[in-house]
Enzyme design. Structure first.
Site, PDB file in Angstrom:
ATOM      1  N   THR A  87     -18.776  56.460   8.638  1.00  0.00           N
ATOM      2  CA  THR A  87     -18.818  57.845   8.172  1.00  0.00           C
ATOM      3  C   THR A  87     -19.980  58.105   7.210  1.00  0.00           C
ATOM      4  O   THR A  87     -20.033  59.170   6.600  1.00  0.00           O
ATOM      5  CB  THR A  87     -17.504  58.221   7.462  1.00  0.00           C
ATOM      6  OG1 THR A  87     -17.298  57.332   6.357  1.00  0.00           O
ATOM      7  CG2 THR A  87     -16.315  58.125   8.409  1.00  0.00           C
ATOM      8  N   TRP A  91     -25.317  54.603   3.837  1.00  0.00           N
ATOM      9  CA  TRP A  91     -26.207  55.526   3.125  1.00  0.00           C
ATOM     10  C   TRP A  91     -25.681  55.817   1.728  1.00  0.00           C
ATOM     11  O   TRP A  91     -26.431  55.822   0.751  1.00  0.00           O
ATOM     12  CB  TRP A  91     -26.351  56.809   3.936  1.00  0.00           C
ATOM     13  CG  TRP A  91     -27.451  57.718   3.464  1.00  0.00           C
ATOM     14  CD1 TRP A  91     -28.555  57.381   2.739  1.00  0.00           C
ATOM     15  CD2 TRP A  91     -27.559  59.121   3.707  1.00  0.00           C
ATOM     16  NE1 TRP A  91     -29.340  58.493   2.518  1.00  0.00           N
ATOM     17  CE2 TRP A  91     -28.755  59.569   3.100  1.00  0.00           C
ATOM     18  CE3 TRP A  91     -26.760  60.033   4.396  1.00  0.00           C
ATOM     19  CZ2 TRP A  91     -29.163  60.898   3.154  1.00  0.00           C
ATOM     20  CZ3 TRP A  91     -27.170  61.365   4.454  1.00  0.00           C
ATOM     21  CH2 TRP A  91     -28.366  61.789   3.839  1.00  0.00           C
ATOM     22  N   HIS A 145     -12.802  50.570   2.218  1.00  0.00           N
ATOM     23  CA  HIS A 145     -12.356  51.410   3.333  1.00  0.00           C
ATOM     24  C   HIS A 145     -10.852  51.667   3.233  1.00  0.00           C
ATOM     25  O   HIS A 145     -10.263  52.287   4.123  1.00  0.00           O
ATOM     26  CB  HIS A 145     -12.634  50.727   4.679  1.00  0.00           C
ATOM     27  CG  HIS A 145     -14.081  50.728   5.092  1.00  0.00           C
ATOM     28  ND1 HIS A 145     -14.912  51.812   4.902  1.00  0.00           N
ATOM     29  CD2 HIS A 145     -14.825  49.779   5.721  1.00  0.00           C
ATOM     30  CE1 HIS A 145     -16.113  51.520   5.379  1.00  0.00           C
ATOM     31  NE2 HIS A 145     -16.095  50.308   5.873  1.00  0.00           N
ATOM     32  N   SER A 175     -20.037  56.861  16.864  1.00  0.00           N
ATOM     33  CA  SER A 175     -20.652  55.807  16.065  1.00  0.00           C
ATOM     34  C   SER A 175     -19.791  54.549  16.070  1.00  0.00           C
ATOM     35  O   SER A 175     -20.294  53.423  16.196  1.00  0.00           O
ATOM     36  CB  SER A 175     -20.859  56.301  14.632  1.00  0.00           C
ATOM     37  OG  SER A 175     -21.508  55.331  13.847  1.00  0.00           O
ATOM     38  N   ARG A 299     -27.877  53.129  13.499  1.00  0.00           N
ATOM     39  CA  ARG A 299     -27.999  53.530  14.899  1.00  0.00           C
ATOM     40  C   ARG A 299     -28.974  54.689  15.040  1.00  0.00           C
ATOM     41  O   ARG A 299     -30.047  54.540  15.572  1.00  0.00           O
ATOM     42  CB  ARG A 299     -26.628  53.877  15.484  1.00  0.00           C
ATOM     43  CG  ARG A 299     -26.621  54.053  17.001  1.00  0.00           C
ATOM     44  CD  ARG A 299     -25.216  54.231  17.502  1.00  0.00           C
ATOM     45  NE  ARG A 299     -24.584  55.437  16.971  1.00  0.00           N
ATOM     46  CZ  ARG A 299     -24.706  56.649  17.511  1.00  0.00           C
ATOM     47  NH1 ARG A 299     -25.450  56.831  18.575  1.00  0.00           N
ATOM     48  NH2 ARG A 299     -24.098  57.679  16.969  1.00  0.00           N
TER      49      ARG A 299
END
Length: 333
Positions: A87, A91, A145, A175, A299
């Site tokens: 998600t 980043w 997570h 993804s 990706r």
């Protein structure tokens, strides 16, 4: 601010020794019987998922989550970077790490240039469960997570800050599917889609994961910052400043004049990180059941890429699930 030599070493991923792995196996052995009583999905022992506190986990992660629930002790100064898989975790880690360590390194010495973001910010349910000293870095960042309902109680009790990032479910699915195909084995799109819609995947169901943090952020906006990947992509600068302020490290006027925020955005951009040698050829967590090549975390980073993979029927199906799940929540994608 100078990093100690011990801290510098912790920024580099190291493979645990056989003695450490043996000790780890014994540590988690106590949870095997407890896990065996849980609802289970799947036939292949390598792919089995266990339902715990309304979410699905692999045996490997569930052992460590249970350990963290019992033993992890959050500090009020901690900053928890939380997300469901795929998600925008990579980043977010890079941006947050760059913010809190911006006065620690010369531009050419930033650990992000030689280490994957996941190796710079430890996971509660793996790194800190397996090796608690990993939390003693010269920054307060910790990632997870784990769904909100399953967080170690000390995280909520400590009052530490939580930053949660989520993403449009259609892009999350694509993804996740492509990530799984790359690091495990190819999975037919239709089969993966059915599993996603039914919540039968690691840390799923996705929208339940999102709603847990969304509702908590409405109740405690001072404690939980809720971000959308799409907003971060659309206006990275504004959201970067929001992140810095929330973490208690806003950019000064001098930093603004010197373009510090612009440098962070460039350093952490998909184009830059994905082209670093460590993220093209390195590997993450070689001691885990599945070793992940670092390039699997990069990706394309685009919003709306699901349009290139999902059928019209699939998109309608996910839209219907979102409408039902998010109704009256105030949250939308």
């Amino acid at each position: 601010m100078e990093l100690s030599s011990s801290s510098e070493r912790q920024y580099n991923a190291t493979k645990p020794s056989e003695d450490e792995r043996d000790k780890s196996d014994k540590t988690y052995h106590k949870y095997i019987e407890r896990i065996s009583t849980l609802p289970v999905w799947g036939e292949d022992p390598r792919d089995k998922l266990y339902k715990y506190q309304n979410f699905w986990f692999s045996h490997y992660y569930l052992e460590r989550i249970m350990f963290a629930q019992e033993h992890f002790r959050a500090q009020s100064s901690d900053i928890i970077l939380s997300s469901a898989p795929k998600t925008g975790t990579t980043w977010l880690k890079a941006l947050a790490f760059s913010i809190v360590t911006r006065n620690c390194f010369d531009d050419s010495m930033n650990p992000l240039l030689t280490s994957n973001p996941h190796d710079c910010v430890p996971f509660v349910e793996v790194d800190l469960a397996q090796n608690p000293p990993n939390r003693h870095l010269d920054h307060p960042l910790i990632s997870t997570h784990i769904p909100y309902i399953s967080l170690p109680e000390s995280i909520i009790a400590s009052g530490c800050k939580i930053i949660y990032i989520c993403r449009d479910p259609k892009d999350v699915f694509v993804s996740m599917w492509q990530f799984a195909c790359k690091v495990t084995q190819p999975i037919p799109l239709e089969m993966a889609f059915e599993m996603f819609c039914g919540g039968m995947y690691l840390y799923g169901p996705y929208l339940d994961h999102v709603l847990g943090y969304w509702k908590a952020s409405l109740e405690r906006p001072d404690m939980i910052l809720f971000l959308k990947y799409e907003d971060l992509k659309r206006d990275t600068m504004s959201n970067l400043k929001t992140l810095a302020k929330f973490m208690g490290q806003p950019f000064s006027e001098e930093e603004e004049r010197n373009g510090v925020s612009e440098k962070i955005i460039q350093l952490c951009s998909f184009e830059h990180l994905s082209n670093l040698e460590v993220n093209k050829s390195g590997k993450h967590r070689p001691e885990a059941p599945i070793t992940v090549p670092n390039n699997a975390f990069f990706r394309n980073g685009k919003v709306g890429d699901s349009e290139n993979h999902l059928t019209l029927e699939m998109k309608k199906c996910l839209d219907g699930i979102m409408e039902e799940k998010l109704r009256d929540s105030g949250l939308n994608f």
